[in-house]
Design a protein around this motif. Sequence first.
Motif, mmCIF file in Angstrom:
data_model
loop_
_atom_site.group_PDB
_atom_site.id
_atom_site.type_symbol
_atom_site.label_atom_id
_atom_site.label_comp_id
_atom_site.label_asym_id
_atom_site.label_seq_id
_atom_site.Cartn_x
_atom_site.Cartn_y
_atom_site.Cartn_z
ATOM 1 N N TYR A 90 0.858 -1.177 0.000
ATOM 2 C CA TYR A 90 0.000 0.000 0.000
ATOM 3 C C TYR A 90 0.901 1.236 0.000
ATOM 4 C CZ TYR A 90 -3.757 -3.235 0.708
ATOM 5 O OH TYR A 90 -4.641 -4.269 0.518
ATOM 6 N N LEU A 91 0.789 1.993 -1.077
ATOM 7 C CA LEU A 91 1.642 3.158 -1.284
ATOM 8 C C LEU A 91 0.874 4.447 -1.011
ATOM 9 C CD1 LEU A 91 3.170 2.063 -4.695
ATOM 10 C CD2 LEU A 91 4.482 2.317 -2.602
ATOM 11 N N CYS A 92 1.548 5.378 -0.409
ATOM 12 C CA CYS A 92 1.004 6.718 -0.228
ATOM 13 C C CYS A 92 1.851 7.675 -1.072
ATOM 14 C CB CYS A 92 1.061 7.124 1.239
ATOM 15 S SG CYS A 92 0.455 8.788 1.586
ATOM 16 N N ALA A 93 1.221 8.636 -1.672
ATOM 17 C CA ALA A 93 1.939 9.641 -2.457
ATOM 18 C C ALA A 93 1.346 11.010 -2.152
ATOM 19 C CB ALA A 93 1.846 9.348 -3.951
ATOM 20 N N SER A 94 2.121 12.038 -2.401
ATOM 21 C CA SER A 94 1.594 13.385 -2.212
ATOM 22 C C SER A 94 2.112 14.295 -3.313
ATOM 23 C CB SER A 94 1.976 13.946 -0.834
ATOM 24 O OG SER A 94 3.367 14.217 -0.742
ATOM 25 N N SER A 95 1.389 15.378 -3.517
ATOM 26 C CA SER A 95 1.790 16.347 -4.535
ATOM 27 C C SER A 95 1.293 17.726 -4.136
ATOM 28 C CB SER A 95 1.256 15.958 -5.918
ATOM 29 O OG SER A 95 -0.158 16.018 -5.935
ATOM 30 N N PHE A 96 1.893 18.748 -4.761
ATOM 31 C CA PHE A 96 1.425 20.115 -4.532
ATOM 32 C C PHE A 96 0.338 20.387 -5.552
ATOM 33 C CE2 PHE A 96 1.523 24.127 -2.695
ATOM 34 C CZ PHE A 96 1.482 25.106 -3.682
ATOM 35 N N GLY A 97 -0.896 20.112 -5.181
ATOM 36 C CA GLY A 97 -2.001 20.242 -6.110
ATOM 37 C C GLY A 97 -2.145 19.000 -6.969
ATOM 38 N N PRO A 98 -3.315 18.804 -7.583
ATOM 39 C CA PRO A 98 -3.582 17.580 -8.348
ATOM 40 C C PRO A 98 -2.767 17.487 -9.631
ATOM 41 C CG PRO A 98 -5.377 19.143 -8.599
ATOM 42 C CD PRO A 98 -4.479 19.712 -7.544
ATOM 43 N N GLN A 99 -2.166 18.573 -10.083
ATOM 44 C CA GLN A 99 -1.339 18.507 -11.282
ATOM 45 C C GLN A 99 0.140 18.443 -10.949
ATOM 46 O OE1 GLN A 99 -2.455 20.846 -14.794
ATOM 47 N NE2 GLN A 99 -4.034 21.816 -13.560
ATOM 48 N N GLY A 100 0.473 18.504 -9.666
ATOM 49 C CA GLY A 100 1.874 18.478 -9.284
ATOM 50 C C GLY A 100 2.464 17.087 -9.379
ATOM 51 N N MET A 101 3.779 17.027 -9.432
ATOM 52 C CA MET A 101 4.469 15.749 -9.498
ATOM 53 C C MET A 101 4.193 14.960 -8.226
ATOM 54 S SD MET A 101 8.460 15.059 -10.377
ATOM 55 C CE MET A 101 9.171 15.215 -8.759
ATOM 56 N N GLN A 102 3.889 13.695 -8.413
ATOM 57 C CA GLN A 102 3.593 12.852 -7.266
ATOM 58 C C GLN A 102 4.870 12.239 -6.707
ATOM 59 O OE1 GLN A 102 0.327 10.077 -7.689
ATOM 60 N NE2 GLN A 102 -0.641 11.341 -9.274
ATOM 61 N N TYR A 103 5.029 12.357 -5.405
ATOM 62 C CA TYR A 103 6.143 11.741 -4.695
ATOM 63 C C TYR A 103 5.592 10.588 -3.872
ATOM 64 C CZ TYR A 103 8.865 15.908 -5.892
ATOM 65 O OH TYR A 103 9.514 16.912 -6.569
ATOM 66 N N PHE A 104 6.194 9.411 -4.056
ATOM 67 C CA PHE A 104 5.710 8.223 -3.392
ATOM 68 C C PHE A 104 6.513 7.919 -2.134
ATOM 69 C CE2 PHE A 104 2.641 6.179 -6.219
ATOM 70 C CZ PHE A 104 2.798 6.912 -7.381
ATOM 71 N N GLY A 105 5.820 7.377 -1.142
ATOM 72 C CA GLY A 105 6.490 6.831 0.017
ATOM 73 C C GLY A 105 6.972 5.417 -0.267
ATOM 74 N N PRO A 106 7.653 4.796 0.700
ATOM 75 C CA PRO A 106 8.210 3.459 0.480
ATOM 76 C C PRO A 106 7.169 2.344 0.528
ATOM 77 C CG PRO A 106 8.642 4.180 2.708
ATOM 78 C CD PRO A 106 8.017 5.349 2.005
ATOM 79 N N GLY A 107 5.973 2.665 1.023
ATOM 80 C CA GLY A 107 4.923 1.663 1.056
ATOM 81 C C GLY A 107 4.886 0.836 2.320
ATOM 82 N N THR A 108 3.747 0.211 2.542
ATOM 83 C CA THR A 108 3.571 -0.772 3.614
ATOM 84 C C THR A 108 3.250 -2.098 2.956
ATOM 85 O OG1 THR A 108 2.745 0.834 5.230
ATOM 86 C CG2 THR A 108 2.188 -1.492 5.586
ATOM 87 N N ARG A 109 4.086 -3.088 3.236
ATOM 88 C CA ARG A 109 3.834 -4.429 2.676
ATOM 89 C C ARG A 109 2.964 -5.197 3.645
ATOM 90 N NH1 ARG A 109 5.742 -7.519 -1.277
ATOM 91 N NH2 ARG A 109 7.395 -6.015 -1.748
ATOM 92 N N LEU A 110 1.747 -5.513 3.215
ATOM 93 C CA LEU A 110 0.794 -6.247 4.041
ATOM 94 C C LEU A 110 0.744 -7.702 3.618
ATOM 95 C CD1 LEU A 110 -1.548 -6.366 6.142
ATOM 96 C CD2 LEU A 110 -3.095 -5.851 4.232
ATOM 97 N N THR A 111 0.849 -8.574 4.585
ATOM 98 C CA THR A 111 0.669 -10.013 4.357
ATOM 99 C C THR A 111 -0.471 -10.486 5.237
ATOM 100 O OG1 THR A 111 3.019 -10.312 3.875
ATOM 101 C CG2 THR A 111 1.730 -12.286 4.407
ATOM 102 N N VAL A 112 -1.483 -11.051 4.602
ATOM 103 C CA VAL A 112 -2.635 -11.594 5.324
ATOM 104 C C VAL A 112 -2.553 -13.107 5.262
ATOM 105 C CG1 VAL A 112 -5.134 -11.629 5.532
ATOM 106 C CG2 VAL A 112 -3.996 -9.573 4.689
ATOM 107 N N THR A 113 -2.515 -13.754 6.429
ATOM 108 C CA THR A 113 -2.371 -15.217 6.461
ATOM 109 C C THR A 113 -3.675 -15.891 6.900
ATOM 110 O OG1 THR A 113 -1.629 -15.213 8.753
ATOM 111 C CG2 THR A 113 0.063 -14.967 7.069
#
Lengths: 113, 114
Positions: A90-113
């Motif tokens: 699950y990745l989160c990203a942010s930008s300055f406004g909806p047309q701005g370049m998106q910067y991604f975080g490293p993500g959360t790796r979820l494992t469901v057993t």
Amino acid sequence: EAGVVQSPRYKIIEKKQPVAFWCNPISGHNTLYWYLQNLGQGPELLIRYENEEAVDDSQLPKDRFSAERLKGVDSTLKIQPAELGDSAVYLCASSFGPQGMQYFGPGTRLTVT
Amino acid sequence: QQQVKQSPQSLIVQKGGISIINCAYENTAFDYFPWYQQFPGKGPALLIAIRPDVSEKKEGRFTISFNKSAKQFSLHIMDSQPGDSATYFCAATAGGGSNYKLTFGKGTLLTVNP
């Protein structure tokens, strides 16, 4: 400058349990995105926020997924109850406004057993 | 319906060689085409992007070639290095404002052998 921060980085849970992911966007970025990335696939948008308003949540499975961004800064994505098929990054990203370049975080790796 | 088709799924290149990754799209409303690079355990990072009013854009060793009539675009990595080994995603989006939404390809795993 700090990038997008996500926690936890890894999470292992049993099916039917709840789980929550946290994201802190880059300072000043008013647009925040949550993406789902399955193994061997590109990211898929789940929800986009403009400040505290969810402006695009059409791809969010609302029966079990929820998200919030109460003060227009940090955001939390929740799954309740989790299913085996929710195992992904699950990745989160942010930008300055909806047309701005998106910067991604490293993500959360979820494992469901 | 997959709106952006990416190939190949994986690619092995020798150091110094040229890596070429191709993408095709269907939605003629797409007007911004970025490429992202993703290393293991990291989120995707914007590498280079092009708009359809130009046919080519070059930044260092990375070049995007764009063919509007064929609805295809490609990434060329010249003088490929082992440090370029990563997964590359092409993406596309249509319009600005509230319609800004990236559609990603499935990715190409590039391995550059020393």
